[in-house]
Scaffold this active site. Structure first.
Site, PDB file in Angstrom:
ATOM      1  N   PRO A  44       0.796  -1.229   0.000  1.00 58.14           N
ATOM      2  CA  PRO A  44       0.000   0.000   0.000  1.00 58.14           C
ATOM      3  C   PRO A  44       0.833   1.287   0.000  1.00 58.14           C
ATOM      4  CG  PRO A  44      -0.722  -1.539   1.721  1.00 58.14           C
ATOM      5  CD  PRO A  44       0.596  -2.023   1.223  1.00 58.14           C
ATOM      6  N   GLU A  45       0.110   2.396  -0.098  1.00 63.07           N
ATOM      7  CA  GLU A  45       0.706   3.731   0.029  1.00 63.07           C
ATOM      8  C   GLU A  45       1.297   3.909   1.434  1.00 63.07           C
ATOM      9  OE1 GLU A  45      -0.795   8.217  -0.955  1.00 63.07           O
ATOM     10  OE2 GLU A  45      -2.024   7.104   0.473  1.00 63.07           O
ATOM     11  N   THR A  46       2.469   4.555   1.495  1.00 62.73           N
ATOM     12  CA  THR A  46       3.168   4.826   2.766  1.00 62.73           C
ATOM     13  C   THR A  46       3.090   3.631   3.723  1.00 62.73           C
ATOM     14  OG1 THR A  46       1.218   6.009   3.671  1.00 62.73           O
ATOM     15  CG2 THR A  46       2.982   7.337   2.664  1.00 62.73           C
ATOM     16  N   TRP A  47       3.278   2.460   3.167  1.00 70.18           N
ATOM     17  CA  TRP A  47       3.268   1.231   3.967  1.00 70.18           C
ATOM     18  C   TRP A  47       4.291   1.321   5.097  1.00 70.18           C
ATOM     19  CZ3 TRP A  47       1.240  -2.986   5.758  1.00 70.18           C
ATOM     20  CH2 TRP A  47       2.036  -4.064   6.152  1.00 70.18           C
ATOM     21  N   GLN A 222      -3.835  -0.756   3.344  1.00 74.54           N
ATOM     22  CA  GLN A 222      -3.561  -1.010   4.747  1.00 74.54           C
ATOM     23  C   GLN A 222      -4.874  -1.298   5.463  1.00 74.54           C
ATOM     24  OE1 GLN A 222      -1.248   2.167   6.576  1.00 74.54           O
ATOM     25  NE2 GLN A 222      -0.167   2.579   4.654  1.00 74.54           N
TER      26      GLN A 222
END
Length: 346
Positions: A44-47, A222
């Site tokens: 995911p984004e900014t995992w 997330q």
């Protein structure tokens, strides 16, 4: 018959505000995806180190305790965390797309790295325009981040979150003959009751990308647990007020726009897999190809500046203008990782 490509979409909770903990979890998920036969795994984004939920939870003057921790747990491209992920990609011979908060000097960027099965960095991109409250923490990318790259699994591109609501950005990606697209999303269990931010709207935007671009789209998200919501507590120690529960919606859409995976429970961690036949793209584009035969360039055209932009251009006789992102990729892409150095010394 075309060769099938197996892809994996991650639905999991990061170890909030913990760079090393989330990196270790990343390595475990890469191993699990490879064991499941995946040729590509998407995060995911900014995992790493988790989406900054505090930006939407509290006024700026109450965020300072979180901002310092977020900086301290953000990823440097030449740091040990990226080296470990590159090593895992090489060990398992798998392409990895991972989202993280990238620290470059004193600035943070919402970044995605495409790492090939040989451990090389094929692309580092930065979110072109952080969304709303995100702009108080993160800097912007440039046109060089809107790029589709050739990989062993096909022509691969990636965008994050509400970049999927930018029509011109999407069109610039479609025009590069993208075959597989990674849609990195944060936890959809925050502000999920707001219609524009609801899982239903976000998945509709993701599905639309597949339909418009005639591409396979891998959505990775997330999740947030009740314990995770306590990582961003109120002054009274209660969960972040924007928490609406769960938030996992990992799935894969085909170029015909249909979902080709079975959804997981939104509150459960896991990986969903899909086997892709890239030949299906030809059939989809035969009907509608918005950046190809279905375009009308005599009526509308996209002006797309994909040149990298850097705040400092050196004009000395021996100096050439360089882009910070390009320099960083070149440095980590050509130097051996720590594991390679260790092997060489044995």
């Amino acid at each position: 018959m075309s060769k099938l490509i197996r892809v994996a979409a991650v639905q999991a909770e990061p170890v909030w505000l913990d760079i090393d903990g989330t990196t270790q979890k990343t390595l475990q998920l890469i191993s699990e995806a490879a064991s499941g036969g995946a040729d590509l795994v998407a995060f995911p984004e900014t995992w790493i180190p988790g989406y900054p939920v505090f930006l939407w939870s509290y006024p700026v003057y109450e965020q300072m305790q979180f901002v310092a921790r977020y900086h301290a747990n953000s990823v440097a491209l030449d740091g040990p965390q990226v080296a470990a992920i590159r090593d895992a990609a090489r060990e398992h011979s798998i392409t990895v797309v991972v989202g993280f908060s990238e620290k470059d000097g004193g600035s943070l960027y919402m970044s995605q790295a495409v790492i090939g099965p040989d451990g090389g960095i094929l692309q580092l991109r930065r979110k072109l325009k952080p969304t709303h409250a995100e702009r108080t923490l993160f800097g912007e990318g440039d046109g060089s981040s809107i790029k589709v790259v050739p990989t062993p699994v096909g022509r691969l591109g990636a965008l994050q979150c509400f970049e999927h609501l930018q029509p011109l950005t999407k069109y610039a990606m479609y025009a590069q003959n993208e075959q597989i697209h990674v849609a990195g999303w944060p936890c959809l269990g925050i502000l999920g009751d707001v219609p524009a931010l609801s899982p239903e709207s976000i998945m509709a935007a993701t599905q639309t990308y597949a339909l418009e671009g005639s591409a396979f789209v891998i959505a990775s998200t997330q999740i947030m647990s009740d314990d995770g919501a306590l990582k961003f507590p109120t002054a009274e120690g209660k969960p972040t007020p924007v928490y609406t529960g769960g938030g996992g919606f990992a799935r894969v859409y085909g170029p015909h726009s249909a979902m080709i995976t079975e959804p997981l429970d939104p509150q459960v961690e896991g990986i969903v897999y899909a086997d892709l036949d890239l030949a299906e793209i030809d059939l989809a584009k035969n009907t509608v190809d918005p950046a190809g035969h279905y375009a009308r360039p005599d009526v509308t055209q996209l002006l797309f500046n994909d040149a990298p932009r850097d705040p400092v251009i050196r004009t000395g006789a021996q100096a050439e203008p360089r882009n910070a992102v390009s320099e960083a990729i070149e440095a980590v892409g050509t130097e051996p990782s720590k594991s390679e150095l260790a092997s060489a010394q044995q």
